[in-house]
Design an enzyme around this catalytic site. Structure first.
Site, mmCIF file in Angstrom:
data_model
loop_
_atom_site.group_PDB
_atom_site.id
_atom_site.type_symbol
_atom_site.label_atom_id
_atom_site.label_comp_id
_atom_site.label_asym_id
_atom_site.label_seq_id
_atom_site.Cartn_x
_atom_site.Cartn_y
_atom_site.Cartn_z
ATOM 1 N N GLU A 1 -11.981 41.030 -10.351
ATOM 2 C CA GLU A 1 -10.657 41.474 -9.889
ATOM 3 C C GLU A 1 -9.693 41.670 -11.037
ATOM 4 O O GLU A 1 -8.893 42.609 -11.045
ATOM 5 C CB GLU A 1 -10.085 40.450 -8.898
ATOM 6 N N ASP B 1 -12.967 35.273 -10.863
ATOM 7 C CA ASP B 1 -12.748 35.514 -12.299
ATOM 8 C C ASP B 1 -11.297 35.203 -12.637
ATOM 9 O O ASP B 1 -10.449 35.066 -11.739
ATOM 10 C CB ASP B 1 -13.081 36.963 -12.675
#
Ligand SMILES: NCC(=O)N[C@@H](Cc1c[nH]cn1)C(=O)O
Ligand code: ZN
Ligand code: ZN
Length: 476
Positions: A166, A100
């Site tokens: 994350e 991400d």
């Protein structure tokens, strides 16, 4: 090992255009984990990565993590659990990274489209996620491909854990690591994470610590709706005025934290620790270069390093609901939400910090005597981590740096946070190493994020060389 590595390095050089195309494809997927509307893209990115690994002969499971806690209308993106190789005679190296990215929009001030990898005449590859963390994650895949193409036996078995949350507190991952510590991750001998940065632009480092991060929001509301400041200015208590006073009370312009009790939680600096900072190859010019200005709080290297690595800091990030576009709208916002966070260090405990912060903001708000309402919310918390850099995992990585770059790496602690680092260390009881690929000028999280082609290609060589050295390094 030497001829094998030289052969591998040559193959990486030969494949560099293919590796850049791989990064180009990844950057084109806007996998922003903090924006609801982008969640399908985060999932798409996880599937794209899984397909890439499968095409290289790896086995992959996309583990579903269920609804996002507190925002149940959203499904968490899957955690990618993968394996490459299963030779019982080889060491098992657990690698972690995230697929991400932080938000990005051209209007924020990017010089190029953030989701189109754009290479300039200095071989800087601009694009959201280029350095954080798509480049480093793909570095591991490049390592596999270059070994295959060069016909070199892969030196270890890889256990992979790549997550898609994350940048949004690693929601759901701690539970997965705990659940799989004695199953999927049970054979891991050591852990390696490539998700941070060199201190400057020339010298690689090995990183044995990160700061923690507790993230908060403060919602202040009062009026039933946004108001005309000519009609209600001087009449109504304004949420924005209250919020700015409360946020201002947290930290002074020199970065001094004004929350009572926080300084007492910080581990005292010993003479031994103080001696670690002067030898680090870092100058104020490196800092000015990465900052893009000379606006530093500290004007000497050691203080600057210590305030990045071993002292806490509070940052004010933004205000939701505030008038923020160009123009001159004379509005009184009815509800504003301030966002701020504290980076934590040894020996600050998450709960103690939260209590001190909550008490502080509630007292600061009470002092205003405002008739508005304030709601304090803990968005997410991740603890700091410090490892033993004398472990053989670090020795192996040091040899790899010397082989690829011809210098001994600096030993650093990272100012940013990677919440699951500590979870891996605690749950697996294995040494964790951070082995960065990008440099201090990469501007992760900011506009014009980039990864230099040199860092991507030499970084791919470094990750591969590390696997060869860690396969053979004697235990200590
Ligand atoms: N490359 C690591 C990174 O950028 N980590 C984020 C993680 C985080 C912590 N709280 C919210 N996100 C960081 O900001 O350090
Ligand atoms: Zn990252
Ligand atoms: Zn990040």
């Amino acid at each position: 090992m030497a001829p094998q590595l030289d052969n591998y390095f040559k193959q990486v050089d030969d494949l560099q255009d293919k590796f850049i195309d791989r990064l180009r494809e990844a950057v084109a997927i806007p996998s922003i984990s903090s924006e609801d509307a982008r969640r399908p893209d985060v999932v798409r990115m996880g599937h794209w990565l899984a397909d890439q690994i499968r095409a290289l002969g790896g086995e992959v499971e996309l583990r579903e993590l269920g609804p996002q806690p507190g925002r149940e209308h959203l499904t968490l993106p899957p955690c990618l659990l993968g394996r490459y190789g299963s030779d019982p005679k080889k060491r098992n190296i657990l690698i972690y990274g995230h697929y991400d990215v932080q938000p990005a929009a051209k209007e924020d001030g990017w010089a190029t489209d953030p989701f189109t990898l754009t290479i300039d005449d200095k071989d800087r590859m601009f694009g959201r996620g280029s350095t954080d963390d798509k480049g480093p994650v793909l570095g591991w895949l490049n390592v596999i491909e270059a070994h295959q193409k060069a016909g070199i036996e892969f030196p270890v078995n890889l256990i992979m854990c790549f997550e898609g949350m994350e940048e949004n507190g690693s929601e759901g991952l701690n539970d997965t690591i705990k659940a799989e510590a004695k199953k999927f991750f049970k054979d891991a001998d050591v852990v390696c994470i490539s998700d941070n940065y060199w201190l400057g632009t020339e010298k690689p480092c090995l990183t044995y610590g990160v700061r923690g991060c507790n993230y908060y929001s403060l919602e202040i509301s009062g009026p039933g709706q946004d108001l005309h400041s000519g009609v209600f200015g001087g009449v109504a208590h304004e949420p924005m005025t209250d919020l700015i006073r409360v946020m201002d009370s947290l930290v002074d312009p020199d970065g001094k934290i004004l929350v009572k009790g926080i300084a007492d939680l910080v581990a005292p600096l010993t003479d031994d620790e103080a001696a670690l900072y002067p030898p680090i190859a870092f100058t104020m010019d490196d800092l000015y270069q990465s900052l893009g200005s000379k606006a530093t709080i500290h004007d000497n290297k050691n203080d600057a390093l210590m305030h990045k690595m071993r002292y806490p800091s509070i940052s004010l990030h933004g205000i939701e609901g505030a008038f923020s576009t160009s123009g001159a709208k004379t509005v009184i916002p009815a509800k504003v939400i301030g966002k701020f966070s504290i980076r934590t260090v040894p020996n600050m405990e998450i709960d103690e910090v939260n209590k001190l912060i909550q008490t502080h903001v509630e007292e600061a708000f009470a002092k205003l005597g405002s008739k508005n309402t304030m709601k304090f919310n803990i968005v997410h918390c991740g603890k700091w981590w410090v490892a033993d850099p004398k472990h053989w995992n670090y020795t192996a990585a040091g040899k790899a740096v010397e082989k690829v770059f011809g210098v001994k790496p600096d030993l650093t602690r990272e100012g940013g946070s990677i919440p699951v680092t500590l979870t891996f260390q605690d749950e697996l009881q294995k040494n964790v190493l951070l082995l960065p690929m990008g440099s201090s000028t990469d501007m992760a999280h900011s506009i014009n994020e980039k990864l230099d082609k040199r860092n991507y290609i030499e970084g791919t060589k470094l990750l591969g060389a590390y696997l060869h050295y860690v396969a053979e390094e004697p235990t200590n």
